[in-house]
Design an enzyme around this catalytic site. Structure first.
Site, PDB file in Angstrom:
ATOM      1  N   GLY A  99       6.933   5.452   8.379  1.00 62.18           N
ATOM      2  CA  GLY A  99       6.108   6.654   8.408  1.00 62.18           C
ATOM      3  C   GLY A  99       6.148   7.300   9.775  1.00 62.18           C
ATOM      4  N   SER A 100       5.037   7.892  10.167  1.00 64.91           N
ATOM      5  CA  SER A 100       5.010   8.695  11.404  1.00 64.91           C
ATOM      6  C   SER A 100       4.862   7.820  12.647  1.00 64.91           C
ATOM      7  CB  SER A 100       3.849   9.684  11.335  1.00 64.91           C
ATOM      8  OG  SER A 100       2.634   8.970  11.315  1.00 64.91           O
ATOM      9  N   GLY A 133       2.500   4.601  13.128  1.00 61.28           N
ATOM     10  CA  GLY A 133       3.256   3.417  13.543  1.00 61.28           C
ATOM     11  C   GLY A 133       2.608   2.735  14.746  1.00 61.28           C
ATOM     12  N   CYS A 192      13.676  10.339   6.721  1.00 62.64           N
ATOM     13  CA  CYS A 192      13.623   9.781   8.084  1.00 62.64           C
ATOM     14  C   CYS A 192      14.969   9.930   8.769  1.00 62.64           C
ATOM     15  CB  CYS A 192      13.192   8.328   8.048  1.00 62.64           C
ATOM     16  SG  CYS A 192      14.022   7.358   6.800  1.00 62.64           S
ATOM     17  N   GLU A 208       9.694   1.729  11.025  1.00 67.27           N
ATOM     18  CA  GLU A 208      10.776   2.701  10.808  1.00 67.27           C
ATOM     19  C   GLU A 208      10.117   4.071  10.843  1.00 67.27           C
ATOM     20  OE1 GLU A 208      12.718   5.292   9.697  1.00 67.27           O
ATOM     21  OE2 GLU A 208      12.873   4.531   7.633  1.00 67.27           O
ATOM     22  N   LYS A 260       0.879  -1.179   0.000  1.00 67.06           N
ATOM     23  CA  LYS A 260       0.000   0.000   0.000  1.00 67.06           C
ATOM     24  C   LYS A 260       0.911   1.222   0.000  1.00 67.06           C
ATOM     25  CE  LYS A 260      -1.858   3.031   1.928  1.00 67.06           C
ATOM     26  NZ  LYS A 260      -1.761   4.462   1.554  1.00 67.06           N
ATOM     27  N   GLU A 310      10.452  15.845  15.369  1.00 71.30           N
ATOM     28  CA  GLU A 310      10.755  15.682  13.946  1.00 71.30           C
ATOM     29  C   GLU A 310       9.929  16.696  13.157  1.00 71.30           C
ATOM     30  OE1 GLU A 310       9.397  12.127  11.738  1.00 71.30           O
ATOM     31  OE2 GLU A 310      11.469  11.959  11.062  1.00 71.30           O
TER      32      GLU A 310
HETATM   33  P1  NDP Z   1       1.815   8.590   7.855  1.00 71.20           P
HETATM   34  O1  NDP Z   1       2.638   7.842   8.822  1.00 71.20           O
HETATM   35  O2  NDP Z   1       0.395   8.800   8.226  1.00 71.20           O
HETATM   36  O3  NDP Z   1       1.862   7.861   6.418  1.00 71.20           O
HETATM   37  C1  NDP Z   1       2.757   6.845   6.071  1.00 71.20           C
HETATM   38  C2  NDP Z   1       2.016   5.713   5.365  1.00 71.20           C
HETATM   39  O4  NDP Z   1       1.057   5.148   6.242  1.00 71.20           O
HETATM   40  C3  NDP Z   1       1.237   6.177   4.138  1.00 71.20           C
HETATM   41  O5  NDP Z   1       1.270   5.153   3.164  1.00 71.20           O
HETATM   42  C4  NDP Z   1      -0.173   6.325   4.702  1.00 71.20           C
HETATM   43  O6  NDP Z   1      -1.151   6.267   3.700  1.00 71.20           O
HETATM   44  C5  NDP Z   1      -0.235   5.139   5.629  1.00 71.20           C
HETATM   45  N1  NDP Z   1      -1.264   5.224   6.648  1.00 71.20           N
HETATM   46  C6  NDP Z   1      -1.845   6.331   7.173  1.00 71.20           C
HETATM   47  N2  NDP Z   1      -2.760   5.980   8.120  1.00 71.20           N
HETATM   48  C7  NDP Z   1      -2.755   4.628   8.193  1.00 71.20           C
HETATM   49  C8  NDP Z   1      -3.463   3.669   8.989  1.00 71.20           C
HETATM   50  N3  NDP Z   1      -4.381   4.030   9.882  1.00 71.20           N
HETATM   51  N4  NDP Z   1      -3.187   2.369   8.815  1.00 71.20           N
HETATM   52  C9  NDP Z   1      -2.260   1.966   7.929  1.00 71.20           C
HETATM   53  N5  NDP Z   1      -1.572   2.824   7.128  1.00 71.20           N
HETATM   54  C10 NDP Z   1      -1.815   4.135   7.271  1.00 71.20           C
HETATM   55  O7  NDP Z   1       2.564   9.964   7.581  1.00 71.20           O
HETATM   56  P2  NDP Z   1       2.030  11.288   6.849  1.00 71.20           P
HETATM   57  O8  NDP Z   1       2.140  11.106   5.402  1.00 71.20           O
HETATM   58  O9  NDP Z   1       0.670  11.649   7.388  1.00 71.20           O
HETATM   59  O10 NDP Z   1       3.106  12.366   7.344  1.00 71.20           O
HETATM   60  C11 NDP Z   1       3.011  12.947   8.644  1.00 71.20           C
HETATM   61  C12 NDP Z   1       4.358  12.983   9.337  1.00 71.20           C
HETATM   62  O11 NDP Z   1       4.886  11.664   9.434  1.00 71.20           O
HETATM   63  C13 NDP Z   1       5.454  13.756   8.623  1.00 71.20           C
HETATM   64  O12 NDP Z   1       5.393  15.112   8.921  1.00 71.20           O
HETATM   65  C14 NDP Z   1       6.695  13.115   9.180  1.00 71.20           C
HETATM   66  O13 NDP Z   1       7.028  13.679  10.425  1.00 71.20           O
HETATM   67  C15 NDP Z   1       6.298  11.676   9.394  1.00 71.20           C
HETATM   68  N6  NDP Z   1       6.753  10.801   8.285  1.00 71.20           N
HETATM   69  C16 NDP Z   1       7.878  10.075   8.481  1.00 71.20           C
HETATM   70  C17 NDP Z   1       8.368   9.306   7.451  1.00 71.20           C
HETATM   71  C18 NDP Z   1       9.622   8.522   7.597  1.00 71.20           C
HETATM   72  O14 NDP Z   1      10.287   8.253   6.606  1.00 71.20           O
HETATM   73  N7  NDP Z   1       9.967   8.087   8.776  1.00 71.20           N
HETATM   74  C19 NDP Z   1       7.720   9.253   6.139  1.00 71.20           C
HETATM   75  C20 NDP Z   1       6.510  10.023   6.061  1.00 71.20           C
HETATM   76  C21 NDP Z   1       6.068  10.771   7.109  1.00 71.20           C
HETATM   77  P3  NDP Z   1      -1.742   7.634   3.043  1.00 71.20           P
HETATM   78  O15 NDP Z   1      -0.611   8.584   2.919  1.00 71.20           O
HETATM   79  O16 NDP Z   1      -2.237   7.169   1.743  1.00 71.20           O
HETATM   80  O17 NDP Z   1      -2.801   8.130   3.965  1.00 71.20           O
END
Ligand code: NDP
Length: 481
Positions: A230-231, A235, A286, A252, A177, A383
Site C-alpha cells: 500500500g502507501s 507502510g 505499484c 511493498e 485484512k 507516485e
Molecule cells: P493505504 O496504504 O492506506 O491502504 C492499503 C491497505 O492498508 C488497505 O487494506 C487499508 O485498509 C490498510 N490500512 C490503512 N490504514 C491502516 C493502518 N493504520 N493500519 C493497518 N492497515 C491500514 O492506501 P490507500 O488505499 O489510502 O491509497 C492511498 C495511496 O496509497 C494511493 O494513492 C497510492 O499512491 C498508494 N497505494 C499504493 C499501492 C501499491 O500497490 N503500492 C496500493 C494502494 C495504494 P482500508 O483501505 O480498508 O482503509
C-alpha cells in the site's frame, strides 16, 4: 453480479459469521458510483478471534499436515479458482473498476500462484553445514506461526495469491485484512479455500477499516510476521507496529518506475510497453511505469508515437472492457486531478478520451501524457497512482542513470537498448528491485522475486524467494561424540 457467499460476514475458523460489532460498510462500483452491496466492518474483536483461530489451526489439523499435503490443498484451491474464472473476473472488474480482460488476467495469476506455491511447498529444503568433528549440523525452514496480511484495492487477487499462497505453502496460518474499497475476491478466495478442504483457521479473512481492523492486526501480539502492500504513509505505521512487537515485516509501497529508451532501442517493440505500463489498471499499479526517459536523439519520435497511442485510448466502465476503466474512488480521482493541475496546459502532450456515455457517477480520468518538466518536478517525483506518464529527455548513459535513480523510490526499471554491454551496466546501476531488459514486467512473472528498495519498501514476495520470507531458519547442531 451476486456473490455465492454472504459478503456482510467475516470468515474466521473455517466459518462465515457476523462481525462482532454487527455493522457493515458500503461497497461501491467505481464504474457507476453506485452502492453494490455491503461488507462487514470487522474490528479488533474479530481480529483477535481470527488470530486465536489461526493459533488453534497451527496446534491442530493444519499444523500437523505435511508439506506435500499443504501443496495438494493449494493445487486444489488453484483448480477451484480456475473453475470460478468468470465469476471472479466479473467480481474483480465490478469491485475494482478494472476492464474485464485485465480482471481475467488477475484470475489467471491467482490460479497460477496457487499452482506455483502448491508445487513448491515440498521443495523447500534446509542445508547440512560442514562443522567440527563430532557434530552434524543442519538447518530447518519453519513457519513463523500466525501471519498478518494487509492488501490494497488495486490488485486484490494478485496480491492475495503471492502473499497468502507463499505463507500457506510454508505452513503459516493467515489472517487477511483486505481493503475496504475492494474485498469481494478476498472473501471469495476464503470460501474457495473452505471448499478446497483447508482446515479451519488456516486462512481467516476480516474486512473492515484500515485504522480499525488493519491497525488491530498489525498491533496484535499473536501475529509473528506482517506483510503489507500500500502507501508509504501506512507502510510506516505498519513497520512501527511491527517494531513494537519485534516481528519481521515485508513492505511493498509502490514507486515511480522509469523506462529508459536509448537511441539504439527498438521503438516499435517498446511502444506498447511504454504506454501500457502507465495506463494498466488506470495507472493504479505499484509497478506502473510513470516516467519515460528518452535519449534526446529520439525524443521527438517517441513523444509523437506515444501521443498518437494516447489519443487512441478509450476510457469507460469496467464491463465495456476498454483500454482504461475508472479510478477506485472519488478520493483517488481528486488526488490524481490535483496532481494534473500542477502541469501547465502547454506541458500536456496528449490525452485519451472518456466516452460520452460513461456513467456520470463513475470516477473517470482521461489518461494524460506530460512532457517538458524538470526531473525534480513533483509530477516526476511523486507516485500519482493514476493514468499519468511523464516524458523526460536524457543526454547519455550517465544522465539516464542520474535521472532514473533520482527519486525516493526503487521498485522497477527497464532499459530499451540493443547494446548488450549497456544492458549489463545499467542492470547493475539502476536502483530497483527488478530490472527488465527490452521488456517491462515480464507479463507479471509469478516466478520472479518482487519488491523494492528505498521508499518502495523491503522484503521480497513472489517466486521461491517469498518462501524464505515466510519462514524462519532454525539451525540444529547435534553432538554425537
Ligand atoms: P493505504 O496504504 O492506506 O491502504 C492499503 C491497505 O492498508 C488497505 O487494506 C487499508 O485498509 C490498510 N490500512 C490503512 N490504514 C491502516 C493502518 N493504520 N493500519 C493497518 N492497515 C491500514 O492506501 P490507500 O488505499 O489510502 O491509497 C492511498 C495511496 O496509497 C494511493 O494513492 C497510492 O499512491 C498508494 N497505494 C499504493 C499501492 C501499491 O500497490 N503500492 C496500493 C494502494 C495504494 P482500508 O483501505 O480498508 O482503509
Amino acid at each position: 453480479m451476486t456473490p455465492w457467499f454472504d459478503p456482510t460476514q467475516v470468515f474466521i475458523g473455517g466459518r462465515w459469521q457476523p462481525c462482532a460489532g454487527g455493522t457493515t460498510l458500503p461497497l461501491e462500483n467505481p464504474s457507476t458510483g453506485e452502492e453494490i452491496g455491503r461488507i462487514a466492518r470487522g474490528d479488533h474483536r474479530d481480529i483477535d478471534a481470527a488470530v486465536q483461530a489461526a493459533e488453534a489451526a497451527l496446534q491442530g489439523e493444519w499444523g500437523a499436515l505435511t508439506a506435500a499435503e499443504r501443496g495438494r490443498l493449494l493445487l486444489h484451491l488453484g483448480q477451484l479458482v480456475s473453475e470460478h474464472f468468470d465469476a471472479l473476473a466479473e467480481m474483480e472488474a465490478t469491485d475494482v473498476g478494472k476492464p474485464l480482460q485485465q480482471a481475467k488476467n488477475d484470475v489467471i495469476a491467482l490460479a497460477r500462484y496457487c499452482e506455483f506455491y502448491g508445487g513448491a511447498a515440498d521443495k523447500v529444503m534446509g542445508e547440512t553445514i560442514p562443522f567440527q568433528n563430532g557434530f552434524t549440523v543442519y538447518t530447518l525452514r519453519e513457519p513463523h506461526g500466525v501471519t498478518g496480511h494487509i492488501v490494497p484495492w488495486n490488485y486484490p487477487m494478485q496480491i492475495i495469491g503471492r502473499s497468502i499462497g507463499a505463507a500457506l505453502a510454508m505452513g503459516n496460518a493467515c489472517v487477511l485484512k483486505p481493503a475496504e474499497e475492494a474485498c469481494l475476491t478476498a472473501l471469495a478466495f476464503a470460501d474457495l479455500a473452505r471448499q478446497a478442504g483447508f482446515p479451519p483457521g488456516a486462512l481467516n479473512v476480516v474486512p473492515g477499516l484500515g485504522d480499525e481492523a488493519g491497525a488491530a492486526l498489525t498491533a496484535h501480539p499473536g501475529v509473528r510476521h506482517l506483510s503489507f502492500t500500500g502507501s508509504v504513509g501506512t507502510g510506516r505505521k505498519v513497520q512501527a507496529a511491527a517494531a513494537e512487537n519485534l516481528v519481521p515485516v515485508t513492505l511493498e509501497l509502490g514507486g515511480k518506475s522509469p523506462q529508459l529508451v536509448f537511441k539504439d532501442a527498438d521503438v516499435d517493440k517498446a511502444l506498447p510497453f511504454l504506454v501500457n505500463a502507465g495506463i494498466q489498471n488506470a495507472g493504479q499499479t505499484c509497478s506502473a511505469s510513470s516516467r519515460i526517459l528518452v535519449q534526446r536523439d529520439r525524443m521527438d519520435e517517441v513523444t509523437e508515437r506515444m501521443a498518437e497511442a494516447y489519443r487512441a485510448l478509450r476510457v469507460g466502465p469496467a464491463m465495456a472492457d476498454l483500454n482504461v476503466g475508472p479510478l477506485i474512488s472519488a478520493r483517488q480521482k481528486d488526488i490524481v486531478e490535483s496532481y494534473l493541475s500542477l502541469a501547465d496546459p502547454s506541458e500536456v502532450i496528449a490525452r485519451g478520451e472518456v466516452l460520452d456515455n460513461a456513467p456520470k457517477g463513475g470516477h473517470y480520468v482521461a489518461p494524460t501524457l506530460i512532457s517538458g518538466l524538470d526531473p525534480d518536478h513533483r509530477l516526476a517525483q511523486e507516485e500519482i497512482f493514476g493514468p499519468v506518464q511523464v516524458l523526460l529527455p536524457f543526454e547519455d548513459e550517465e544522465d539516464a542513470v542520474r535521472i532514473a535513480n533520482g527519486t525516493a523510490y526503487g521498485l522497477v526499471a527497464s532499459v530499451w537498448s540493443s547494446d548488450g554491454g549497456r544492458q549489463m551496466r545499467l542492470a547493475k546501476r539502476l536502483r530497483a528491485g527488478q530490472v527488465f531488459l527490452n521488456n517491462y514486467g515480464a507479463a507479471g512473472g509469478v516466478e520472479l522475486p518482487f519488491g523494492g528498495v528505498g521508499h518502495s519498501g523491503h522484503g521480497r514476495e513472489k517466486g521461491f524467494e517469498a518462501l524464505y520470507g515466510f519462514s524462519a531458519l532454525k539451525t540444529v547442531a547435534a553432538h554425537h561424540g
